[in-house]
Enzyme design. Sequence first.
Site, PDB file in Angstrom:
ATOM      1  N   LYS A  96       0.980  -1.106  -0.044  1.00  0.00           N
ATOM      2  CA  LYS A  96      -0.228  -0.040  -0.280  1.00  0.00           C
ATOM      3  C   LYS A  96       1.360   1.006  -0.020  1.00  0.00           C
ATOM      4  CE  LYS A  96      -3.908  -2.377   2.366  1.00  0.00           C
ATOM      5  NZ  LYS A  96      -3.493  -3.471   1.840  1.00  0.00           N
ATOM      6  N   ASP A 130      -1.667  -1.994  -4.518  1.00  0.00           N
ATOM      7  CA  ASP A 130      -3.436  -1.923  -3.955  1.00  0.00           C
ATOM      8  C   ASP A 130      -3.896  -0.875  -3.570  1.00  0.00           C
ATOM      9  OD1 ASP A 130      -2.676  -4.885  -3.231  1.00  0.00           O
ATOM     10  OD2 ASP A 130      -2.747  -4.439  -0.446  1.00  0.00           O
ATOM     11  N   ARG A 182      -4.924  -5.874 -10.980  1.00  0.00           N
ATOM     12  CA  ARG A 182      -6.296  -6.390 -10.467  1.00  0.00           C
ATOM     13  C   ARG A 182      -7.158  -6.250 -10.163  1.00  0.00           C
ATOM     14  NH1 ARG A 182      -4.076  -6.402  -4.621  1.00  0.00           N
ATOM     15  NH2 ARG A 182      -2.979  -8.231  -5.089  1.00  0.00           N
ATOM     16  N   GLY A 186     -13.947  -2.933  -4.451  1.00  0.00           N
ATOM     17  CA  GLY A 186     -13.838  -2.087  -3.674  1.00  0.00           C
ATOM     18  C   GLY A 186     -14.454  -2.308  -2.199  1.00  0.00           C
ATOM     19  N   ALA A 304     -16.216  -5.797   7.454  1.00  0.00           N
ATOM     20  CA  ALA A 304     -17.338  -4.768   7.306  1.00  0.00           C
ATOM     21  C   ALA A 304     -18.316  -5.302   5.704  1.00  0.00           C
ATOM     22  CB  ALA A 304     -16.738  -3.471   6.898  1.00  0.00           C
ATOM     23  N   GLU A 305     -17.207  -6.701   5.462  1.00  0.00           N
ATOM     24  CA  GLU A 305     -18.105  -7.205   3.673  1.00  0.00           C
ATOM     25  C   GLU A 305     -18.709  -8.499   4.208  1.00  0.00           C
ATOM     26  OE1 GLU A 305     -13.413  -6.871   2.144  1.00  0.00           O
ATOM     27  OE2 GLU A 305     -13.752  -8.705   3.113  1.00  0.00           O
TER      28      GLU A 305
HETATM   29  P1  FDA Z   1     -18.819 -10.485  -2.211  1.00  0.00           P
HETATM   30  O1  FDA Z   1     -18.527  -9.108  -1.374  1.00  0.00           O
HETATM   31  O2  FDA Z   1     -19.955  -9.965  -3.132  1.00  0.00           O
HETATM   32  O3  FDA Z   1     -18.509 -11.371  -1.965  1.00  0.00           O
HETATM   33  C1  FDA Z   1     -19.148 -12.622  -2.833  1.00  0.00           C
HETATM   34  C2  FDA Z   1     -18.799 -13.600  -1.632  1.00  0.00           C
HETATM   35  O4  FDA Z   1     -17.655 -14.133  -1.047  1.00  0.00           O
HETATM   36  C3  FDA Z   1     -19.594 -13.568  -0.533  1.00  0.00           C
HETATM   37  O5  FDA Z   1     -21.072 -14.488  -0.368  1.00  0.00           O
HETATM   38  C4  FDA Z   1     -18.731 -14.692   0.839  1.00  0.00           C
HETATM   39  O6  FDA Z   1     -19.866 -15.757   0.538  1.00  0.00           O
HETATM   40  C5  FDA Z   1     -17.351 -14.516   0.217  1.00  0.00           C
HETATM   41  N1  FDA Z   1     -16.285 -13.914   0.852  1.00  0.00           N
HETATM   42  C6  FDA Z   1     -16.145 -11.761   0.225  1.00  0.00           C
HETATM   43  N2  FDA Z   1     -16.195 -11.304   1.533  1.00  0.00           N
HETATM   44  C7  FDA Z   1     -16.253 -12.736   2.613  1.00  0.00           C
HETATM   45  C8  FDA Z   1     -15.281 -11.639   3.944  1.00  0.00           C
HETATM   46  N3  FDA Z   1     -14.803 -11.016   4.438  1.00  0.00           N
HETATM   47  N4  FDA Z   1     -15.457 -13.034   5.104  1.00  0.00           N
HETATM   48  C9  FDA Z   1     -15.716 -14.036   4.718  1.00  0.00           C
HETATM   49  N5  FDA Z   1     -16.265 -14.920   2.738  1.00  0.00           N
HETATM   50  C10 FDA Z   1     -16.108 -13.417   2.328  1.00  0.00           C
HETATM   51  N6  FDA Z   1     -10.050  -3.560  -2.718  1.00  0.00           N
HETATM   52  C11 FDA Z   1      -9.877  -3.088  -2.098  1.00  0.00           C
HETATM   53  O7  FDA Z   1     -10.516  -1.731  -1.852  1.00  0.00           O
HETATM   54  N7  FDA Z   1      -8.646  -2.225  -2.779  1.00  0.00           N
HETATM   55  C12 FDA Z   1      -7.414  -4.266  -3.100  1.00  0.00           C
HETATM   56  O8  FDA Z   1      -6.360  -3.485  -3.329  1.00  0.00           O
HETATM   57  C13 FDA Z   1      -8.240  -4.886  -2.702  1.00  0.00           C
HETATM   58  N8  FDA Z   1      -7.209  -5.999  -2.700  1.00  0.00           N
HETATM   59  C14 FDA Z   1      -7.481  -7.079  -2.939  1.00  0.00           C
HETATM   60  C15 FDA Z   1      -6.825  -8.062  -3.130  1.00  0.00           C
HETATM   61  C16 FDA Z   1      -7.582  -9.315  -3.697  1.00  0.00           C
HETATM   62  C17 FDA Z   1      -7.140 -10.552  -4.340  1.00  0.00           C
HETATM   63  C18 FDA Z   1      -8.910  -9.646  -3.332  1.00  0.00           C
HETATM   64  C19 FDA Z   1      -9.704 -10.998  -3.541  1.00  0.00           C
HETATM   65  C20 FDA Z   1      -9.866  -8.530  -2.880  1.00  0.00           C
HETATM   66  C21 FDA Z   1      -8.900  -7.421  -3.140  1.00  0.00           C
HETATM   67  N9  FDA Z   1      -9.793  -6.318  -2.524  1.00  0.00           N
HETATM   68  C22 FDA Z   1      -8.885  -4.524  -2.753  1.00  0.00           C
HETATM   69  C23 FDA Z   1     -11.534  -6.526  -1.062  1.00  0.00           C
HETATM   70  C24 FDA Z   1     -11.945  -6.392  -2.775  1.00  0.00           C
HETATM   71  O9  FDA Z   1     -12.547  -4.673  -3.015  1.00  0.00           O
HETATM   72  C25 FDA Z   1     -13.842  -6.920  -1.910  1.00  0.00           C
HETATM   73  O10 FDA Z   1     -14.098  -6.160  -0.516  1.00  0.00           O
HETATM   74  C26 FDA Z   1     -13.849  -8.186  -1.422  1.00  0.00           C
HETATM   75  O11 FDA Z   1     -12.963  -8.913  -2.390  1.00  0.00           O
HETATM   76  C27 FDA Z   1     -15.066  -8.437  -0.947  1.00  0.00           C
HETATM   77  O12 FDA Z   1     -15.473  -8.505  -2.695  1.00  0.00           O
HETATM   78  P2  FDA Z   1     -16.065  -9.752  -3.006  1.00  0.00           P
HETATM   79  O13 FDA Z   1     -16.136  -9.662  -4.406  1.00  0.00           O
HETATM   80  O14 FDA Z   1     -15.262 -11.070  -2.650  1.00  0.00           O
HETATM   81  O15 FDA Z   1     -17.860  -9.824  -2.678  1.00  0.00           O
END
Ligand code: FDA
Length: 320
Positions: A96, A130, A182, A186, A304-305
């Site tokens: 970061k 990031d 990537r 968010g 929060a997610e």
């Molecule tokens: P969504 O939130 O819709 O979740 C889909 C499903 O995934 C859920 O139903 C659940 O099953 C599972 N899930 C998701 N989050 C979970 C949690 N916390 N605990 C348990 N299960 C969970 N953001 C950003 O702003 N800047 C960045 O640089 C990055 N970098 C980054 C790297 C990588 C490798 C990942 C995977 C994610 C990020 N993120 C990020 C975070 C991203 O923006 C986002 O907040 C999370 O990935 C959750 O979103 P999903 O796409 O998983 O979908």
Amino acid sequence: MFRAFFIYLSKAAWARRMVTKWDFAWRAASRFISGEKLEDAIQVVKKLNEKGINATLDHLGEHTSNPDQARQAAQDIIDMLDAIQASGVRSNVSLKLSQIGMGIDARLCAENLARILEHAKSLANFVRIDMEDASCVDTTLGLYREMVLERGFRGVGLVIQAYLYRSQEDVARLMEMGTRIRLCKGAYKESPEIAYPKKRDVDANFDLLARMLMDGAAKNGAPTLSEDGRIPPLPVMATHDIQRVRNAQHYAQQLGLPKGAIEFQMLHGIRRDLQEQLAVAGYPVRIYVPFGTEWYPYYTRRLAERPANLWFFISNFFRR
Ligand code: FDA
């Protein structure tokens, strides 16, 4: 409401002081954090590598408040690159910019970043920057351009957030430079003036940006993951959302992209089943493996997610 409250807590110094004193909080957080030390993280990466999964290591830390700390954070990232090299694991690094001085002085941050990129280059490794909250996006893109266009670094990539309205324009410009991106939804709290407030709109924009990234990869000759697992392909889908994953797979097949030309990334401790399924199906999969003592803001964003994570936190309190 729930999400906004936990994102507020992630930045609240009083909450951080209180929570990080509780042993049970660390127990709950350790589902998402590989350990406090670099050696812990390397062990986790070795286990992932045995399953055919690559990693990106993150030394937790953000919003460093003085120049010495920022320089030390840069040195820690350089040490992490050395540890990856020495152990031979299939991993690159994520960082970061606020960790290495962006909030103190953009020039200090640029020098720290250049030092890290120079070291990564000497080891033929890759650094992912990031993306933090929306107030950081212009500076982050500016520093990225400086590193690539003025200083000639190639082993560096960015993150784009699907919840921001501006991301389509940013992606279009970055694809012209052949940027390794990537894509994620968010993780911060943004106002409806700059970001989609509704999940379904964020999802739709994720799919659209994913298609733009894959079109860009096809135009740039669809480079595939490097043999050593460190340099990713151009488009990376960072999500645990099965529908987003399926839509991306479907579009990649329509375009005729080889499997190695698109990578899926997930966070340590989330959807291990999906991580393994994708790796078995032949796609590059990379897990974001954070470690260190500064776990509080990262962990609170994971709470929060997903409201269900809070029950896990509370159940650890009762298991004390
Ligand atoms: P969504 O939130 O819709 O979740 C889909 C499903 O995934 C859920 O139903 C659940 O099953 C599972 N899930 C998701 N989050 C979970 C949690 N916390 N605990 C348990 N299960 C969970 N953001 C950003 O702003 N800047 C960045 O640089 C990055 N970098 C980054 C790297 C990588 C490798 C990942 C995977 C994610 C990020 N993120 C990020 C975070 C991203 O923006 C986002 O907040 C999370 O990935 C959750 O979103 P999903 O796409 O998983 O979908």
